[in-house]
Scaffold this active site. Structure first.
Site, PDB file in Angstrom:
ATOM      1  N   SER A 175       1.180  -2.971  -1.466  1.00 27.74           N
ATOM      2  CA  SER A 175       1.394  -2.686  -0.041  1.00 27.74           C
ATOM      3  C   SER A 175       0.112  -2.189   0.644  1.00 27.74           C
ATOM      4  O   SER A 175      -0.434  -1.136   0.284  1.00 27.74           O
ATOM      5  CB  SER A 175       2.492  -1.614   0.057  1.00 27.74           C
ATOM      6  OG  SER A 175       2.342  -0.854   1.221  1.00 27.74           O
TER       7      SER A 175
HETATM    8  N1  LIG Z   1       4.524   0.689   9.256  1.00 29.28           N
HETATM    9  C1  LIG Z   1       4.809   1.083   7.908  1.00 29.28           C
HETATM   10  C2  LIG Z   1       5.137  -0.138   7.070  1.00 29.28           C
HETATM   11  C3  LIG Z   1       5.655   0.244   5.719  1.00 29.28           C
HETATM   12  C4  LIG Z   1       6.242  -0.942   4.994  1.00 29.28           C
HETATM   13  O1  LIG Z   1       6.705  -1.913   5.612  1.00 29.28           O
HETATM   14  N2  LIG Z   1       6.244  -0.838   3.651  1.00 29.28           N
HETATM   15  C5  LIG Z   1       6.795  -1.909   2.864  1.00 29.28           C
HETATM   16  C6  LIG Z   1       5.792  -2.288   1.783  1.00 29.28           C
HETATM   17  S1  LIG Z   1       4.353  -2.999   2.521  1.00 29.28           S
HETATM   18  C7  LIG Z   1       8.060  -1.401   2.177  1.00 29.28           C
HETATM   19  O2  LIG Z   1       8.118  -0.283   1.757  1.00 29.28           O
HETATM   20  N3  LIG Z   1       9.082  -2.259   2.085  1.00 29.28           N
HETATM   21  C8  LIG Z   1      10.298  -1.952   1.397  1.00 29.28           C
HETATM   22  C9  LIG Z   1      11.509  -2.022   2.277  1.00 29.28           C
HETATM   23  O3  LIG Z   1      11.362  -2.228   3.499  1.00 29.28           O
HETATM   24  O4  LIG Z   1      12.605  -1.880   1.750  1.00 29.28           O
HETATM   25  C10 LIG Z   1       3.617   1.854   7.324  1.00 29.28           C
HETATM   26  O5  LIG Z   1       2.495   1.669   7.817  1.00 29.28           O
HETATM   27  O6  LIG Z   1       3.828   2.668   6.419  1.00 29.28           O
END
Ligand SMILES: N[C@@H](CCC(=O)N[C@@H](CS)C(=O)NCC(=O)O)C(=O)O
Length: 214
Positions: free
Chosen positions: A11
């Site tokens: 990520s």
């Molecule tokens: N805007 C957030 C985006 C965070 C995000 O989308 N994280 C993703 C990984 S890149 C995640 O945890 N996805 C798992 C989910 O949504 O269940 C940040 O900058 O922290």
């Protein structure tokens, strides 16, 4: 006790926070989690949005890499060059870049790469064009400055660096089209902590992409 950071290394937002911590010399207690684990009751209690990164600092919990980055500088950095608190205009420009990362660049990076690592097809022309347009905006932001928000590196550079270094794996930043962005990316990759914070994640991300046909 070192603040705890929950991450997934692939990520970009997680790698942003790892770089910010290194940039300010802060030790973090980093724990890698699987995507599914983010939906357990314990993790949902920390972050109902079930995203990483999540920072737990004593009794304070905050998620979203942009918010975490600003918090870490405010709370732990010896100086606030990365995110100045008294120069309101400088900070506003950094905020604009951070919002651009969150609302435009990161979204376009995710949208473009989604069919690749889900194996559902190739990047559509429209998604490719939108990401390349975002590279063009970054090229503009850099005009006349070494860093995205001016003469000093800021948390916006580290945030955008994690995303552009990832996007560059499937839509390369062309030096002849985006000379300043290309130089900035090269400079970012030469930061002493870039490899340490990004190598595992970029390799994981690369593994998710289809191997090019011979
Ligand atoms: N805007 C957030 C985006 C965070 C995000 O989308 N994280 C993703 C990984 S890149 C995640 O945890 N996805 C798992 C989910 O949504 O269940 C940040 O900058 O922290």
């Amino acid at each position: 006790m070192a603040p705890k950071l929950y991450v997934m290394y692939a990520s970009p937002p997680c790698r942003t926070v790892l770089m910010v911590a290194k940039a300010i010399g802060l030790e973090l207690d980093v724990e890698e989690v699987e995507k599914e684990a983010l939906r357990t009751p314990e993790m949902l209690e920390l972050n109902p949005q079930h995203t990483v990164p999540i920072l737990v600092d004593d009794d304070f919990v905050i998620w979203d890499s942009h918010a975490i980055a600003g918090y870490l500088v405010g709370q732990y950095a010896e100086d606030d060059t990365l995110y100045p608190k008294d120069d309101v205009r400088k900070r506003a420009v950094i905020d604009q870049r951070l919002h651009f990362e969150n609302g435009v660049l990161y979204v376009r990076c995710c949208t473009a790469s989604f069919p690749l690592f889900t194996g559902t097809g190739d990047i559509s022309d429209d998604d490719r064009d939108k990401l390349i347009e975002a590279y063009g905006f970054l090229e503009e932001f850099l005009s006349g400055h070494p860093w995205l928000a001016g003469d000093d590196m800021s948390i916006a550079d580290l945030s955008i660096l994690a995303t552009v270094a990832t996007a560059d794996l499937f839509i390369p930043v062309e030096a002849d089209r985006f000379p300043q962005l290309s130089d900035w990316l090269k400079t970012g990759k030469e930061l002493p902590y870039f490899e340490e914070c990004n190598a595992v994640g970029l390799a994981k991300f690369k593994d998710m992409l289809p191997t090019p046909e011979a």
